[in-house]
Scaffold this active site. Structure first.
Site, short mmCIF file in Angstrom:
data_model
loop_
_atom_site.label_atom_id
_atom_site.label_comp_id
_atom_site.label_asym_id
_atom_site.label_seq_id
_atom_site.Cartn_x
_atom_site.Cartn_y
_atom_site.Cartn_z
N LYS A 61 0.84 -1.20 0.00
CA LYS A 61 0.00 0.00 0.00
C LYS A 61 0.88 1.25 0.00
CE LYS A 61 -3.99 -2.24 2.06
NZ LYS A 61 -4.99 -2.37 3.12
N GLN A 105 -5.16 -1.67 9.16
CA GLN A 105 -5.03 -2.97 8.51
C GLN A 105 -5.71 -4.06 9.35
OE1 GLN A 105 -3.86 -3.32 5.44
NE2 GLN A 105 -4.28 -5.51 5.47
N ASP A 128 -11.17 2.73 3.21
CA ASP A 128 -11.49 1.30 3.09
C ASP A 128 -12.97 1.11 2.75
OD1 ASP A 128 -9.34 -0.49 3.31
OD2 ASP A 128 -9.25 -0.28 5.50
N1 LIG Z 1 -7.89 -2.45 6.23
C1 LIG Z 1 -7.98 -3.49 5.38
N2 LIG Z 1 -7.62 -4.72 5.77
C2 LIG Z 1 -7.73 -5.75 4.89
C3 LIG Z 1 -8.18 -5.54 3.56
C4 LIG Z 1 -8.57 -4.24 3.19
O1 LIG Z 1 -9.04 -3.96 2.06
N3 LIG Z 1 -8.45 -3.24 4.13
N4 LIG Z 1 -8.16 -6.59 2.64
C5 LIG Z 1 -7.42 -7.78 2.94
C6 LIG Z 1 -5.93 -7.72 2.69
N5 LIG Z 1 -5.49 -6.84 1.58
C7 LIG Z 1 -5.48 -5.51 1.78
O2 LIG Z 1 -5.38 -4.99 2.83
C8 LIG Z 1 -4.91 -7.37 0.38
C9 LIG Z 1 -4.89 -8.72 0.11
C10 LIG Z 1 -4.23 -9.20 -1.02
C11 LIG Z 1 -3.58 -8.34 -1.88
C12 LIG Z 1 -2.80 -8.81 -3.06
O3 LIG Z 1 -2.30 -8.01 -3.81
N6 LIG Z 1 -2.63 -10.11 -3.25
C13 LIG Z 1 -1.77 -10.62 -4.28
C14 LIG Z 1 -0.85 -11.65 -3.69
C15 LIG Z 1 0.08 -11.02 -2.69
C16 LIG Z 1 0.93 -12.05 -1.97
O4 LIG Z 1 1.93 -12.45 -2.53
O5 LIG Z 1 0.59 -12.41 -0.83
C17 LIG Z 1 -2.63 -11.23 -5.39
O6 LIG Z 1 -3.71 -11.72 -5.10
O7 LIG Z 1 -2.16 -11.21 -6.52
C18 LIG Z 1 -3.62 -7.01 -1.62
C19 LIG Z 1 -4.28 -6.53 -0.50
C20 LIG Z 1 -7.59 -8.12 4.42
N7 LIG Z 1 -7.33 -7.00 5.25
#
Ligand SMILES: Nc1nc2c(c(=O)[nH]1)N[C@@H](CN(C=O)c1ccc(C(=O)N[C@@H](CCC(=O)O)C(=O)O)cc1)CN2
Length: 293
Positions: A61, A105, A128
């Site tokens: 982020k 987060q 969010d």
């Molecule tokens: N405050 C928040 N907490 C959480 C959120 C959110 O939107 N706001 N969502 C999820 C976690 N998340 C962002 O925070 C998130 C999850 C996954 C990815 C992502 O880019 N995934 C990649 C793989 C990354 C890796 O190697 O692990 C993909 O799918 O290609 C970004 C953001 C829970 N918490």
């Protein structure tokens, strides 16, 4: 002999490519706004504790902010931070005129109540889109700051070029972060929406009639490829790390690809879009604060 049906392969909905494109546009807008208003949009990112995956997301982020010309304010707090201390920090950030967006987060450590924390964030800074005010705006068909993952899924669905009006959508998972706001997004787009959850009986029968499947149950391989309706759009929100370090989703990707018309990969599908929509929301919150809508 393999039939024609067996060799069908779905179109890939590439969240990484779409993210790159959208982040380019967000960065351009952020630069114009910075020039016009004399300061960059600002995002405060709070993380409590040591969850390794959460730290990766927070790092991404902050990196996303840097690349898009958004100023990030980082608050990395120890796991034993009290809820009172966290509420005090949020109160300060709510008052800080350089901060347009605030996120905590998730998941937070067990002694912290996420609902209390989310409600403490100024709804105008809730990038969010989790605050009941912003979820309510979406429910009332007046969206303001939208939950990032469902918002990203809508951008991916738009890539198919299909009209969603009247389409049969089945969402698997009824979480506050994904399933519920996703249902509101799809309803707003004119789709017919079913939410399946832990008490749903015969999940297979729901999936089999779905023209759009949103898999957000958090259960690896829950959605069997053979259940997918021919030509359906499959959006996989699940992320599970396997023992060899690779990632997989809630859907059996290879089997589902033989039936689906469109499918998101894991990784590289919904995940990158979540962070992209966070950046978009931060720019939107900035515009609201400076009165440049
Ligand atoms: N405050 C928040 N907490 C959480 C959120 C959110 O939107 N706001 N969502 C999820 C976690 N998340 C962002 O925070 C998130 C999850 C996954 C990815 C992502 O880019 N995934 C990649 C793989 C990354 C890796 O190697 O692990 C993909 O799918 O290609 C970004 C953001 C829970 N918490």
């Amino acid at each position: 002999m393999r039939s024609h049906m067996d060799t069908h392969t779905a179109n890939i909905l590439d969240g990484k490519a779409l993210s790159d494109r959208l982040r380019g546009e967000i960065g351009k807008e952020a630069a114009e706004l910075t020039q016009k208003h004399g300061r960059a949009p600002g995002l405060a990112v709070i993380i409590v504790g040591n969850d390794p995956a959460s730290h990766v997301y927070v790092k991404n982020k902050k990196l996303g902010c840097e690349k898009a010309g958004i100023h990030s304010f980082s608050h990395e707090l120890p796991a034993d931070t009290s809820q009172q201390h966290l509420l005090g920090l949020i109160s300060e950030l709510n008052q800080n005129p350089k901060v347009d967006g605030i996120l905590v987060q998730l998941p937070a450590p067990k002694h912290i109540d996420p609902e209390t924390i989310i409600e403490a964030i100024d709804p105008g800074k809730d990038v969010d889109g989790f605050h009941p005010y912003n979820v309510g705006r979406l429910a009332a068909r007046q969206p303001s700051l939208r939950s990032c993952t469902p918002y990203g899924c809508m951008k991916l669905l738009a890539e198919t070029g299909l009209d969603l009006h009247g389409m049969e959508c089945v969402i698997v998972g009824a979480s506050n972060i994904v399933g519920r706001p996703m249902a509101l997004e799809l309803l707003l787009a004119g789709a017919t929406v079913t939410i399946c959850h832990r008490f749903t009986e015969n999940l297979q029968s729901h999936i089999e009639r779905a023209e759009i499947v949103i898999a957000a149950a958090g259960k690896r391989g829950l959605i069997k490829g053979e259940w997918i309706k021919q030509g359906a759009i499959v959006i996989d929100v699940g992320i599970h790390r396997l023992e060899d370090g690779s990632l997989t989703g809630d859907v059996e990707f290879d089997e589902a690809s033989k039936k689906a018309g469109w499918i998101t990969p894991v990784p590289g599908g919904v995940g990158p879009m979540t962070i992209t929509m966070l950046l978009a929301n931060t720019v939107q919150a900035f515009k609201i604060h400076v009165g440049d809508e």
